[in-house]
Every structure is written in C-alpha cells, then in structure tokens.
Design an enzyme around this catalytic site. Structure first.
Site, PDB file in Angstrom:
ATOM      1  N   LYS A  55       0.843  -1.204   0.000  1.00  0.00           N
ATOM      2  CA  LYS A  55       0.000   0.000   0.000  1.00  0.00           C
ATOM      3  C   LYS A  55       0.877   1.253   0.000  1.00  0.00           C
ATOM      4  CE  LYS A  55      -0.192  -0.267   5.052  1.00  0.00           C
ATOM      5  NZ  LYS A  55      -0.997  -0.710   6.210  1.00  0.00           N
ATOM      6  N   ARG A 153     -10.146  -0.567  15.516  1.00  0.00           N
ATOM      7  CA  ARG A 153     -10.099   0.187  14.260  1.00  0.00           C
ATOM      8  C   ARG A 153     -11.025  -0.545  13.291  1.00  0.00           C
ATOM      9  NH1 ARG A 153      -4.370   1.133  11.241  1.00  0.00           N
ATOM     10  NH2 ARG A 153      -4.967  -0.865  10.323  1.00  0.00           N
ATOM     11  N   HIS A 184      -5.867  -7.598  13.102  1.00  0.00           N
ATOM     12  CA  HIS A 184      -4.662  -6.764  13.136  1.00  0.00           C
ATOM     13  C   HIS A 184      -4.378  -6.387  14.594  1.00  0.00           C
ATOM     14  CE1 HIS A 184      -1.700  -4.335  11.099  1.00  0.00           C
ATOM     15  NE2 HIS A 184      -2.247  -3.166  11.368  1.00  0.00           N
ATOM     16  N   ARG A 240       1.658 -11.035   7.095  1.00  0.00           N
ATOM     17  CA  ARG A 240       1.231  -9.892   6.298  1.00  0.00           C
ATOM     18  C   ARG A 240       2.166  -8.694   6.533  1.00  0.00           C
ATOM     19  NH1 ARG A 240      -3.729  -9.694   8.747  1.00  0.00           N
ATOM     20  NH2 ARG A 240      -3.173  -7.718   9.679  1.00  0.00           N
ATOM     21  N   TYR A 286      15.847  30.076   7.593  1.00  0.00           N
ATOM     22  CA  TYR A 286      14.777  30.865   8.217  1.00  0.00           C
ATOM     23  C   TYR A 286      14.928  30.951   9.725  1.00  0.00           C
ATOM     24  CZ  TYR A 286      12.172  30.552   3.802  1.00  0.00           C
ATOM     25  OH  TYR A 286      11.767  30.643   2.497  1.00  0.00           O
ATOM     26  N   CYS A 333      13.571  23.796   4.823  1.00  0.00           N
ATOM     27  CA  CYS A 333      12.619  24.622   4.074  1.00  0.00           C
ATOM     28  C   CYS A 333      11.830  23.717   3.124  1.00  0.00           C
ATOM     29  CB  CYS A 333      13.358  25.703   3.298  1.00  0.00           C
ATOM     30  SG  CYS A 333      14.548  26.606   4.310  1.00  0.00           S
ATOM     31  N   MET A 334      11.011  24.325   2.287  1.00  0.00           N
ATOM     32  CA  MET A 334      10.161  23.530   1.400  1.00  0.00           C
ATOM     33  C   MET A 334      10.978  22.721   0.391  1.00  0.00           C
ATOM     34  SD  MET A 334       7.079  24.730  -1.133  1.00  0.00           S
ATOM     35  CE  MET A 334       6.158  25.574   0.129  1.00  0.00           C
ATOM     36  N   ASP A 335      12.044  23.359  -0.145  1.00  0.00           N
ATOM     37  CA  ASP A 335      12.786  22.748  -1.259  1.00  0.00           C
ATOM     38  C   ASP A 335      14.252  22.505  -0.947  1.00  0.00           C
ATOM     39  OD1 ASP A 335      10.479  23.361  -3.017  1.00  0.00           O
ATOM     40  OD2 ASP A 335      11.135  25.413  -2.599  1.00  0.00           O
TER      41      ASP A 335
HETATM   42  C1  LIG Z   1      -0.194  -1.700   6.855  1.00  0.00           C
HETATM   43  C2  LIG Z   1      -0.764  -2.962   7.318  1.00  0.00           C
HETATM   44  C3  LIG Z   1       0.025  -4.110   7.442  1.00  0.00           C
HETATM   45  C4  LIG Z   1       1.529  -4.087   7.332  1.00  0.00           C
HETATM   46  O1  LIG Z   1       2.028  -3.530   8.531  1.00  0.00           O
HETATM   47  P1  LIG Z   1       3.597  -3.426   8.821  1.00  0.00           P
HETATM   48  O2  LIG Z   1       3.668  -2.959  10.223  1.00  0.00           O
HETATM   49  O3  LIG Z   1       4.133  -2.431   7.851  1.00  0.00           O
HETATM   50  O4  LIG Z   1       4.162  -4.770   8.604  1.00  0.00           O
HETATM   51  C5  LIG Z   1      -0.599  -5.306   7.737  1.00  0.00           C
HETATM   52  N1  LIG Z   1      -1.932  -5.352   7.915  1.00  0.00           N
HETATM   53  C6  LIG Z   1      -2.731  -4.258   7.841  1.00  0.00           C
HETATM   54  C7  LIG Z   1      -4.188  -4.370   8.077  1.00  0.00           C
HETATM   55  C8  LIG Z   1      -2.176  -3.026   7.549  1.00  0.00           C
HETATM   56  O5  LIG Z   1      -2.951  -1.946   7.486  1.00  0.00           O
END
Ligand SMILES: *Cc1c(COP(=O)(O)O)cnc(C)c1O
Length: 396
Positions: A55, A153, A184, A240, A286, A333-335
C-alpha cells in the site's frame, strides 16, 4: 527507462535506471534488497504463506517495482489498502492474489470482482454491498472477513454473530466465497504487551466459532512485520508484513534491520547545489535557528519538506557527506536545507550527499530521521515525494 502511471489520477514518481541527468535529488530503490528481505521473512514464517503489503506506493518505494521484487522473493500474495491501488496493480499486469481492505460503499466493487481482487469485509454493511455487486457481475466475490480482536479500528467487533448470520446464506447462494479470516494487532511492536496474547486468543476463538457454525475460515492471518519477526505463534496460515519487506525494523528498540537479516531498500541522495564560504556569526536559514560559530563552508542540499524531508527534523536530521555524518543546520525549508560543511571542506557543487541509506554502511537511516523528527520510520519512507525520481538498482 521511464514509465508513466497506468492509473490516471494517481501521481507516481517516474522510474529510472540511472539518476536522471540534471536531477538534484533522487530516491534509489534496491529491488534485490526487497526480494532478499522477502526470502528472509519467508524463511522465518514458512510454512505460513506471505502477503507482501505494498500500500501507499509500497511505502514510498514504488509499487510496480516493489510488488514485482516481492513476488520474485517468494511472496504469494499482495496486500493494499485502497481499491484504487489494487486496480492499478492489475492494470500494470500483476495477476498475483491480491487483497484490498479500504473502500467506501459506492466503490466500483463490480470491477474489483471482475479483476479477481479479494475484498476485506470489515463491517456488516460491506457484506451486502459486495454480494450485490457479485450478483450483478454473475460471479462469486472472494472475501476475507476482518475481525476486530481488540485494535479498535477496522473489523467486525460486537456484531460478529449477526455478520455470521448474514454470511452463511450468501455463501450458500454462491454470491460470496470465503477466502480468509483476519485481524490486526494494536501492540505488535511490544510483543510482551498483554493485549497481544489476548488478541491472539480472541482470534483463535473466532476461528473456532466459525468452524462450529460450518463457515469456512479460509486463510487465517494476523501478523504484521513486528509479529512476523517477534511472535511465531501469531503466524497462523499467512503473515502480512509491510515495513520489514523494505528492510526497516518495526521494533527499533528490539533490533536493527541487520539483527533480523534485513537490508534497507531505500536510499535518498542529493547533489549539493551551492557550496559557499560564510563568516563566524552568520545566521543560517529561516529564523536563524543555526548560527555559524567559526568561519566555515555552507552547502545547500536541494530537498525539503515538499519532498518528504520532515521540517520537524530541523537542526537534527543526519546527512552523510563523504566520510562524515553532519547534522542539518537550522530550518528545513520547502525545497532545500543547509549543512555546515566545516572550514576545511574541499568538495564542490555537484557532490552527492546521502540522507537515507544503509545503516551497516555507515549511512543515516530512516530510523535516525524518525528519531530526529519525533516520528516513526514508516512515516519517513512513505512520505518521500513524487518530485524525487525513483532510480531502480539491483536485480530482483
Ligand atoms: C499496513 C498494514 C500491514 C503491514 O504492517 P507493517 O507494520 O508495515 O508490517 C498489515 N496489515 C494491515 C491491516 C495493515 O494496514
């Protein structure tokens, strides 16, 4: 080589095999490191399967190359949050099993089903909308039921019985196929935290409840990177991991990447655009947060918070210049930002400096920047912006 995004609407940095001519800064992605990290994670978790989480543009590494490297390293599955990310992977020609778990009710679920994207079911309402789309397509949707075992969550929490009541007839009808059941952790990075065991036990309970009701659980999965590395009893049928694939430690207090057999895949480099003398007492950047304490040489590094270099690491972030690690001088800074190169600096404009690299090679790491910025290494790599071209190095 330059490739464009395959999915209009998503901005992706261009990919190259060399730092593009005239680029002032770039991100190098070591695809061999990603493949090797996945092999190491497989070694630790086999016979469980491995879903590589790609992701957020593969945590800033570039989803196209990272997904292919992860598959080359032995990942059997890919995981993304948003449905748009899953469709983009399919558009780029990747046909590996693919799970997506974030979509609004009006999402194009029919396209997801047609393109063999497995959908996470995190709420009772999702069941009905996915089943409706499956009937419209004329084909079963494969789903992974997400159970909230205590994170608080996403996932089914209090109404599990009602969800299972809804689910059974949809499976019997053939609108849905059970591909998996998952959850999770809230405290995976603190393996001894009591919630870890409690969540694991609750997860086992849910699996047994489903079996007792004659509902197949499919592939059971719970472990992110931290649990993959520190808690083999949480591996179930599949792990995962995301962060660890990119060679970063999800538990920096417990071990560095090399302690887990992992290697950082992202390096961020820039060329000094200006090298100039300054007298003692010169305020720098800055608000003059930094003031030179002697006659010295200042260098301008042409990346800033617009590129993902956190402003909160002003006067703190590390930069490797030759054999020395210096600290950002004053505000980011930004850049751009400034480093005090010292009175004896004998380099020049065009010299390459390193913001992020491989810790064992003496380069600053995402973890060093995370400490400097008061955040986590995840945020450092994920925010590296599309203005920085991605240079692919190594072979997966
Ligand atoms: C992002 C995510 C992961 C991976 O988590 P890491 O800590 O980067 O290994 C696994 N499961 C879910 C649901 C996530 O949102």
């Amino acid at each position: 080589m330059t490739t464009e995004s395959h999915h209009p609407g998503l901005q992706r940095p261009a990919l190259h095999t060399q730092p593009p001519r005239g680029a002032s800064a770039w991100v190098e992605i070591d695809v061999a490191a990603i493949a090797a990290n996945v092999r190491e994670l497989r070694r630790r978790s086999s016979p469980a399967q491995l879903m590589a989480v790609v992701k957020a543009d593969a945590y800033g590494h570039g989803v196209d190359v990272a997904a292919r490297a992860a598959l080359a390293g032995g990942a059997q599955w890919l995981g993304v949050a948003q449905l748009s990310e899953a469709i983009e992977l399919r558009d780029s020609g990747i046909d590996a099993p693919l799970l997506s778990w974030i979509y609004p009710p009006e999402a194009d679920l029919a396209t997801a089903i047609r393109r063999d994207i497995t959908l996470g079911i995190g709420a009772r309402a999702h069941l009905a909308s996915v089943a409706r789309a499956a009937r419209a397509v004329g084909r079963a949707a494969t789903v992974h039921l997400k159970v909230d075992t205590g994170l608080g969550r996403g996932g089914v929490l209090e109404d599990l019985d009602a969800v299972l009541d809804d689910l059974a007839p949809l499976l019997a009808e053939g609108a849905l196929t059970m591909g998996g059941t998952w959850s999770h952790f809230a405290f995976a990075d603190a393996p001894d935290h009591p919630t870890v065991r409690a969540q694991q036990e609750r997860f086992g309970e849910v699996l047994r409840l489903m079996e007792a009701r004659g509902i197949p659980t499919g592939v059971a999965h719970l472990a992110n990177s931290a649990a993959t590395l520190t808690n083999p009893s949480a591996h179930f049928d599949m792990v995962r991991p995301g962060l660890a694939i990119y060679g970063l430690s999800p538990v920096p207090d417990l071990g560095r990447p090399e302690d887990f057999g992992l290697r950082e895949a992202m390096r961020v480099r820039a060329r000094l655009t200006t090298v100039k003398r300054a007298r003692a007492g010169q305020g720098v950047s800055y608000a003059h947060q930094y003031v030179t304490d002697r006659d010295t040489v200042l260098g301008i590094v042409p990346v800033g918070y617009a590129d993902g270099v956190p402003r909160s690491a002003s006067s703190a972030g590390p930069v490797r210049v030759g054999e020395r690690t210096l600290t950002v001088a004053g505000r980011i800074c930004m850049d751009q930002f400034v480093v005090d190169l010292g009175p004896d600096f004998d380099g020049a404009e065009g010299d390459v400096v390193t913001l992020l690299g491989v810790g064992v090679a003496g380069e600053p790491t995402a973890q060093d920047w995370a400490v400097a910025a008061g955040t986590i290494n995840y945020e450092i790599v994920t925010r590296m912006g599309p203005r920085l071209p991605r240079v692919v190095v190594g072979e997966a």
